[in-house]
Design a protein around this motif. Structure first.
Motif, PDB file in Angstrom:
ATOM      1  N   LEU A  98       0.824  -1.209   0.000  1.00 44.10           N
ATOM      2  CA  LEU A  98       0.000   0.000   0.000  1.00 44.10           C
ATOM      3  C   LEU A  98       0.858   1.258   0.000  1.00 44.10           C
ATOM      4  CD1 LEU A  98      -2.675  -1.180   2.581  1.00 44.10           C
ATOM      5  CD2 LEU A  98      -3.139  -0.583   0.210  1.00 44.10           C
ATOM      6  N   THR A  99       2.029   1.189   0.661  1.00 43.97           N
ATOM      7  CA  THR A  99       2.946   2.340   0.674  1.00 43.97           C
ATOM      8  C   THR A  99       3.300   2.744  -0.747  1.00 43.97           C
ATOM      9  OG1 THR A  99       3.939   1.774   2.803  1.00 43.97           O
ATOM     10  CG2 THR A  99       5.273   3.100   1.321  1.00 43.97           C
ATOM     11  N   VAL A 100       3.648   1.759  -1.552  1.00 41.90           N
ATOM     12  CA  VAL A 100       4.016   2.036  -2.939  1.00 41.90           C
ATOM     13  C   VAL A 100       2.813   2.602  -3.697  1.00 41.90           C
ATOM     14  CG1 VAL A 100       4.870   1.045  -5.086  1.00 41.90           C
ATOM     15  CG2 VAL A 100       5.780   0.243  -2.904  1.00 41.90           C
ATOM     16  N   ALA A 101       1.661   1.944  -3.545  1.00 42.56           N
ATOM     17  CA  ALA A 101       0.471   2.376  -4.281  1.00 42.56           C
ATOM     18  C   ALA A 101       0.022   3.778  -3.866  1.00 42.56           C
ATOM     19  CB  ALA A 101      -0.663   1.373  -4.064  1.00 42.56           C
ATOM     20  N   VAL A 102      -0.018   4.039  -2.543  1.00 36.02           N
ATOM     21  CA  VAL A 102      -0.465   5.344  -2.045  1.00 36.02           C
ATOM     22  C   VAL A 102       0.519   6.436  -2.442  1.00 36.02           C
ATOM     23  CG1 VAL A 102      -0.778   6.717   0.051  1.00 36.02           C
ATOM     24  CG2 VAL A 102      -1.836   4.487  -0.120  1.00 36.02           C
ATOM     25  N   SER A 103       1.803   6.176  -2.259  1.00 34.82           N
ATOM     26  CA  SER A 103       2.820   7.189  -2.548  1.00 34.82           C
ATOM     27  C   SER A 103       2.808   7.588  -4.017  1.00 34.82           C
ATOM     28  CB  SER A 103       4.206   6.677  -2.158  1.00 34.82           C
ATOM     29  OG  SER A 103       4.260   6.386  -0.786  1.00 34.82           O
ATOM     30  N   VAL A 104       2.799   6.581  -4.875  1.00 34.65           N
ATOM     31  CA  VAL A 104       2.818   6.873  -6.311  1.00 34.65           C
ATOM     32  C   VAL A 104       1.514   7.538  -6.750  1.00 34.65           C
ATOM     33  CG1 VAL A 104       2.918   5.828  -8.601  1.00 34.65           C
ATOM     34  CG2 VAL A 104       4.481   5.063  -6.821  1.00 34.65           C
ATOM     35  N   SER A 105       0.384   7.074  -6.198  1.00 37.37           N
ATOM     36  CA  SER A 105      -0.899   7.689  -6.542  1.00 37.37           C
ATOM     37  C   SER A 105      -0.943   9.141  -6.099  1.00 37.37           C
ATOM     38  CB  SER A 105      -2.050   6.913  -5.899  1.00 37.37           C
ATOM     39  OG  SER A 105      -2.101   5.589  -6.374  1.00 37.37           O
ATOM     40  N   ALA A 106      -0.455   9.414  -4.870  1.00 35.83           N
ATOM     41  CA  ALA A 106      -0.437  10.790  -4.357  1.00 35.83           C
ATOM     42  C   ALA A 106       0.502  11.663  -5.174  1.00 35.83           C
ATOM     43  CB  ALA A 106      -0.019  10.790  -2.887  1.00 35.83           C
ATOM     44  N   GLY A 107       1.640  11.101  -5.585  1.00 38.33           N
ATOM     45  CA  GLY A 107       2.577  11.857  -6.412  1.00 38.33           C
ATOM     46  C   GLY A 107       1.984  12.189  -7.764  1.00 38.33           C
ATOM     47  N   THR A 108       1.255  11.227  -8.309  1.00 39.93           N
ATOM     48  CA  THR A 108       0.579  11.471  -9.584  1.00 39.93           C
ATOM     49  C   THR A 108      -0.475  12.566  -9.432  1.00 39.93           C
ATOM     50  OG1 THR A 108       0.924   9.143 -10.157  1.00 39.93           O
ATOM     51  CG2 THR A 108      -0.675  10.351 -11.461  1.00 39.93           C
ATOM     52  N   ALA A 161      -4.643  18.697 -17.416  1.00 33.55           N
ATOM     53  CA  ALA A 161      -4.904  17.949 -18.650  1.00 33.55           C
ATOM     54  C   ALA A 161      -4.469  16.484 -18.525  1.00 33.55           C
ATOM     55  CB  ALA A 161      -4.184  18.609 -19.821  1.00 33.55           C
ATOM     56  N   LEU A 162      -3.545  16.198 -17.595  1.00 35.12           N
ATOM     57  CA  LEU A 162      -3.036  14.828 -17.420  1.00 35.12           C
ATOM     58  C   LEU A 162      -3.891  13.992 -16.474  1.00 35.12           C
ATOM     59  CD1 LEU A 162       0.787  15.606 -17.056  1.00 35.12           C
ATOM     60  CD2 LEU A 162      -0.379  14.724 -19.082  1.00 35.12           C
ATOM     61  N   HIS A 163      -4.917  14.598 -15.891  1.00 33.78           N
ATOM     62  CA  HIS A 163      -5.677  13.935 -14.825  1.00 33.78           C
ATOM     63  C   HIS A 163      -6.284  12.594 -15.273  1.00 33.78           C
ATOM     64  CE1 HIS A 163      -7.612  13.899 -10.922  1.00 33.78           C
ATOM     65  NE2 HIS A 163      -8.744  13.545 -11.510  1.00 33.78           N
ATOM     66  N   GLU A 164      -6.726  12.515 -16.522  1.00 33.98           N
ATOM     67  CA  GLU A 164      -7.366  11.287 -16.989  1.00 33.98           C
ATOM     68  C   GLU A 164      -6.371  10.157 -17.200  1.00 33.98           C
ATOM     69  OE1 GLU A 164      -7.968  11.655 -21.658  1.00 33.98           O
ATOM     70  OE2 GLU A 164      -8.761  13.426 -20.617  1.00 33.98           O
ATOM     71  N   HIS A 165      -5.067  10.469 -17.161  1.00 33.53           N
ATOM     72  CA  HIS A 165      -4.035   9.438 -17.357  1.00 33.53           C
ATOM     73  C   HIS A 165      -3.362   9.034 -16.043  1.00 33.53           C
ATOM     74  CE1 HIS A 165      -4.546  10.115 -21.619  1.00 33.53           C
ATOM     75  NE2 HIS A 165      -4.232  11.395 -21.485  1.00 33.53           N
ATOM     76  N   ASN A 166      -4.026   9.276 -14.914  1.00 34.57           N
ATOM     77  CA  ASN A 166      -3.438   9.005 -13.594  1.00 34.57           C
ATOM     78  C   ASN A 166      -2.887   7.593 -13.455  1.00 34.57           C
ATOM     79  OD1 ASN A 166      -3.865  11.554 -12.613  1.00 34.57           O
ATOM     80  ND2 ASN A 166      -5.010  10.900 -10.806  1.00 34.57           N
ATOM     81  N   VAL A 167      -3.692   6.604 -13.826  1.00 32.71           N
ATOM     82  CA  VAL A 167      -3.303   5.199 -13.617  1.00 32.71           C
ATOM     83  C   VAL A 167      -2.059   4.848 -14.431  1.00 32.71           C
ATOM     84  CG1 VAL A 167      -4.018   2.795 -13.898  1.00 32.71           C
ATOM     85  CG2 VAL A 167      -5.639   4.486 -13.025  1.00 32.71           C
ATOM     86  N   GLN A 198      -7.913   2.264  -9.315  1.00 32.78           N
ATOM     87  CA  GLN A 198      -7.860   3.345 -10.299  1.00 32.78           C
ATOM     88  C   GLN A 198      -7.067   4.552  -9.806  1.00 32.78           C
ATOM     89  OE1 GLN A 198      -9.248   3.473 -13.725  1.00 32.78           O
ATOM     90  NE2 GLN A 198      -8.786   1.367 -13.146  1.00 32.78           N
ATOM     91  N   GLY A 199      -6.032   4.302  -8.994  1.00 37.12           N
ATOM     92  CA  GLY A 199      -5.143   5.359  -8.519  1.00 37.12           C
ATOM     93  C   GLY A 199      -5.794   6.355  -7.588  1.00 37.12           C
ATOM     94  N   GLN A 200      -6.922   5.996  -6.948  1.00 37.98           N
ATOM     95  CA  GLN A 200      -7.623   6.922  -6.050  1.00 37.98           C
ATOM     96  C   GLN A 200      -6.985   6.886  -4.663  1.00 37.98           C
ATOM     97  OE1 GLN A 200     -10.172   9.051  -6.981  1.00 37.98           O
ATOM     98  NE2 GLN A 200      -9.624   8.335  -9.038  1.00 37.98           N
ATOM     99  N   THR A 201      -6.167   7.884  -4.341  1.00 41.21           N
ATOM    100  CA  THR A 201      -5.447   7.942  -3.066  1.00 41.21           C
ATOM    101  C   THR A 201      -6.401   7.913  -1.879  1.00 41.21           C
ATOM    102  OG1 THR A 201      -3.846   9.322  -4.202  1.00 41.21           O
ATOM    103  CG2 THR A 201      -3.645   9.180  -1.821  1.00 41.21           C
ATOM    104  N   GLU A 202      -7.517   8.624  -1.993  1.00 42.99           N
ATOM    105  CA  GLU A 202      -8.468   8.695  -0.885  1.00 42.99           C
ATOM    106  C   GLU A 202      -8.997   7.317  -0.522  1.00 42.99           C
ATOM    107  OE1 GLU A 202      -8.971  11.346   0.850  1.00 42.99           O
ATOM    108  OE2 GLU A 202      -7.623  12.438  -0.448  1.00 42.99           O
TER     109      GLU A 202
END
Length: 606
Positions: A118-128, A137-143, A364-368
Motif C-alpha cells: 500500500l505504501t508504494v500504491a499510495v505514494s505513487v498515486s499521491a505523487g501522480t 490535462a493529465l488527470h485522466e491518465h493518472n493510472v 484506479q489510482g484513487q489515493t483517498e
C-alpha cells in the motif's frame, strides 16, 4: 541478457556487500521519504473530515495536529528502544513474535507486508495527483502515469541499495528545502499581517455539530502522516556500522523533520483558510496563495510530486528485509532470501512492484480510497510492537526499565486508540483488513506446515531404514532408429543395468513391424516392446506399461528408470517446428513416486 545489464547493471560479488551499506544521510533519504512525504496528504486528511461540519471547524486542526505530534514523539522514542533492543532488524514482526507469541508476530508481519504494498500504491498515486494538480490535462491518465513510476522505481531498486539511495537523496532533500521555504514565507506573511484574519475562524470559536467522534476521526485520519515511522527499525541491516547507533540517529532526524513540516503545513492551511478540493492538493493551494503560479510554485509542486512518488522506495527498502525474516522462519517462500545480481533481495522487489501495480489498477489510482486501509495496516503493528516491548521490560527489568515501560505504554495506548477509531469511523474503507489478515495468517501457517513436513521427510535421522536397490531396469521410449535414440541407448548401456527395454508406441501394425525388423538387426541385445495405441495417444499406453514394470520390479527391489531421448535444436525458435514428445512424456511421468526420469539430450549441429 544485454538488456538486463543495461537496466540493472553488472553483477556484484558477494564480497562487495559491505559497500552496499548506507550512511545516515542516504538512509534518511530512502527510509524517511515515506514518512516525510505524508506531510503532503496528512494535514489534508484532517481537513477532509472537518469540512463535513464546516470550514469554521478548521481551527480544530491545530489541537488535532498537537495530538498527532504527541503520538509521533511516543513512536520515535519507542522505536529507538526497539532499534537498540533488536539491532538485527525485523521491527514489529520480531518484537511481537518474541514477546507476544507467533500469532501476534504473524499479524504484525502480515499487516506490514500488505502495508508496504500500500505504501508504494499510495505514494505513487499521491505523487501522480500532485503532478495532475499542476497540469490538469493529465488527470485522466493518472493510472498509466502511476504504473510507469512504479516500473521506474522497481528498476532503480534492482540496481542496488547504494545506487538507488544516491539518486533518491536529491529529490528528498530538495522537497525538505522547498517546504521549509514555503513554511518560512507563509509564516513571514502571517507575521507581517499580509494574511486576512477573515480567512480563518479564531481558535476557540464554538462550532455547531462538532463532536468527539468527529474529532477522533480527524485525529485518526491525520495520523496517516505517521506511516513509515517503523521502516528504519526494519532496515537496520542496511546501515553502516555501528548500525543501531546510525539507525537511531536517522530515526530522530526523521522525527524532527516530520514534526516541523507537518505542523508548518497545518498552521499555514489554517491561517490561509485552505479547503480540500478533489483535483487540487492542499499543498498546491498553499503554494499558489503564497507565491502565485511562478517558479517557486512549480518547484514546490515538482519536489512534492517527486518525494510522493519516491516515498514508495521506503516500501522497497523495508518489504524485502521483512520478507527475509518471515522466509527464514518458514512462513513465506524461500525465494525471498535469495540475493540478486546487485546483492539486493530482488525477488521481494519484483513481487512488491507487481502487487503495487495491481492495487493501483484495482483502485484506479484513487489515493483517498487507499489511505485509510494503508494507515490502519500500520497502526496494528504499531500497537503490537509497543505492547511487545512492554512485556519485554516487565519480564527482563533492565536498568531504567520503568521509563522505557512508560514510553512504550503511552505508544501502545495511543496506537490502539487510533486503530479502534479507524475501525469505528472508517469501517466502510478498512473492512478488508478483517478479511485479508486471517487469510494471510492461514497462508503463513500452511507454508510453514509444508516446510516442516519437507524437512522432516528429508532428514536422514527421521528414516527408520533404507532398503538397498538390488538392480536397475531401464525403459527407453523410442519413435524410430535415429542418432538421438542411439545416443540414449549407448548411455543406458554405459550404466550397466540389469535390463534395457526399448518401448515403441505404434499407431499401425505395418510401421511397427518394419521397426521391429530393423531393430532386431540394429540392436539385437536390447529388447524392443511395441505398444499399440488405437486412439493415437503416446502417454496412456506408455504409462500403463511403466506401471506394470514398476509393480513387478518393486517386489524384488529393482529401480525403474525411464531414459527419455531428446534432441536440442541449435536455435531456440526451432523448437516450435517439432512435436518434442519427449517433453510431454517427461511431464506426464515426473510425479510418479518410484520411477526415475532421466533426459539424455542430443544437440543438433545445424
Amino acid at each position: 541478457m544485454a538488456l538486463k545489464r543495461l537496466l540493472i547493471g553488472r553483477p556484484l560479488k558477494s564480497t562487495e556487500l559491505g559497500e552496499q551499506k548506507l550512511n545516515k544521510a542516504k538512509a534518511l533519504a530512502i527510509l524517511s521519504s515515506d514518512a516525510l512525504s505524508s506531510v503532503a496528504y496528512g494535514p489534508e486528511q484532517i481537513l477532509i473530515v472537518l469540512v463535513t461540519i464546516s470550514m469554521a471547524a478548521f481551527w480544530y486542526s491545530l489541537p488535532i495536529a498537537i495530538g498527532v505530534l504527541v503520538l509521533l514523539t511516543a513512536l520515535i522514542l519507542s522505536y529507538r528502544q526497539i532499534i537498540f533492543a533488536y539491532p538485527h532488524g525485523g521491527g514489529a514482526y520480531v518484537v511481537s513474535k518474541e514477546n507476544l507469541g507467533v500469532n501476534a508476530g504473524l499479524i504484525a508481519g502480515g499487516s506490514l507486508l500488505v502495508d508496504y504494498i500500500l505504501t508504494v500504491a499510495v505514494s505513487v498515486s499521491a505523487g501522480t495527483d500532485a503532478i495532475t494538480s499542476a497540469f490538469p490535462a493529465l488527470h485522466e491518465h493518472n493510472v498509466l502515469i502511476a504504473i510507469i513510476f512504479v516500473v521506474f522505481i522497481t528498476l532503480l531498486n534492482l540496481r542496488g541499495v547504494t545506487e538507488s539511495a544516491t539518486i533518491l537523496a536529491y529529490p528528498v532533500y530538495l522537497f525538505v528545502i522547498a517546504l521549509f521555504i514555503l513554511i518560512g514565507a507563509g509564516l513571514y506573511q502571517i507575521a507581517a499581517g499580509s494574511v486576512s484574519p477573515e480567512l480563518h475562524t479564531p481558535v476557540g470559536t464554538p462550532i455547531a455539530g462538532i463532536s468527539l467522534f468527529i474529532l477522533l476521526r480527524a485525529f485518526a485520519s491525520g495520523s496517516s502522516a505517521l506511516t513509515g515511522v517503523e521502516a528504519i527499525s526494519n532496515a537496520i541491516p542496511n546501515f553502516k556500522e555501528p548500525a543501531p547507533v546510525n539507525a537511531a540517529k536517522t530515526l530522530t532526524a526523521m522525527g524532527a523533520l516530520l514534526a516541523l513540516l507537518f505542523s508548518g503545513i497545518v498552521v499555514l492551511a489554517y491561517y490561509y483558510g485552505i479547503s480540500p478540493k478533489e483535483e487540487v492538493t492542499v499543498v498546491s493551494q498553499i503554494a499558489e496563495e503564497i507565491f502565485g503560479r511562478n517558479f517557486m510554485y512549480f518547484f514546490i509542486q515538482g519536489t512534492t510530486a517527486l518525494i510522493l512518488i519516491l516515498a514508495a522506495n521506503t516500501g522497497y527498502s523495508a518489504f524485502p528485509l521483512l520478507a527475509v525474516n518471515l522466509s527464514r522462519d518458514k512462513f513465506i517462500p524461500r525465494i525471498f532470501t535469495v540475493r540478486g545480481d546487485r546483492l539486493g533481495y530482488s525477488n521481494g522487489i519484483i513481487i512488491l512492484g507487481l502487487l503495487s501495480i495491481l492495487l493501483i489498477i484495482a483502485f484506479q489510482g484513487q489515493t483517498e480510497q487507499l489511505i485509510p486501509l494503508y494507515a490502519v495496516g500500520v497502526f496494528i503493528p504499531f500497537t503490537l510492537s509497543q505492547s511487545g516491548m512492554m512485556v519485554k521490560w516487565i519480564r527482563e527489568r533492565p536498568a531504567g526499565w520503568g521509563v522505557k515501560l512508560f514510553i512504550n505504554t503511552i505508544g501502545a495506548l495511543i496506537s490502539f486508540t487510533v486503530t479502534i477509531v479507524f475501525f469505528l469511523t472508517k469501517f466502510a474503507q478498512v473492512w478488508p483488513v478483517i478479511i485479508f489478515l486471517p487469510i494471510i495468517i492461514l497462508t503463513f501457517y500452511q507454508i510453514h506446515k509444508h516446510y516442516e513436513s519437507v524437512g522432516e521427510q528429508l532428514r536422514t535421522a527421521s528414516l527408520v531404514s533404507s532398503i538397498p536397490i538390488a538392480g536397475n531396469v531401464m525403459i527407453v521410449p523410442v519413435a524410430g532408429i535415429t542418432r538421438v535414440v542411439e545416443n540414449s541407448i549407448n548411455y543406458a548401456k554405459s550404466l550397466k543395468p540389469d535390463q534395457i527395454i526399448a518401448v515403441n508406441v505404434a499407431f499401425d501394425r505395418e510401421s511397427a513391424k518394419k521397426l521391429e525388423e530393423k531393430w532386431a538387426k540394429w540392436q539385437p541385445e536390447v529388447r524392443l516392446v511395441t505398444l499399440y495405441s488405437y486412439y493415437r495417444s503416446i502417454i496412456q499406453p506408455l504409462s500403463k506399461f511403466i506401471d506394470t514394470i514398476e509393480r513387478k520390479s518393486s517386489e524384488s527391489h529393482y529401480q525403474v528408470t525411464v531414459i527419455i531421448p531428446q534432441f536440442i535444436p541449435k536455435k531456440g525458435w526451432h523448437n516450435i517446428l517439432h512435436n518434442q514428445s519427449s517433453i510431454l512424456i517427461r511431464t506426464a511421468l515426473l510425479y510418479r513416486k518410484n520411477v526415475v526420469i532421466t533426459t539424455v539430450p542430443y544437440h543438433l549441429q545445424k
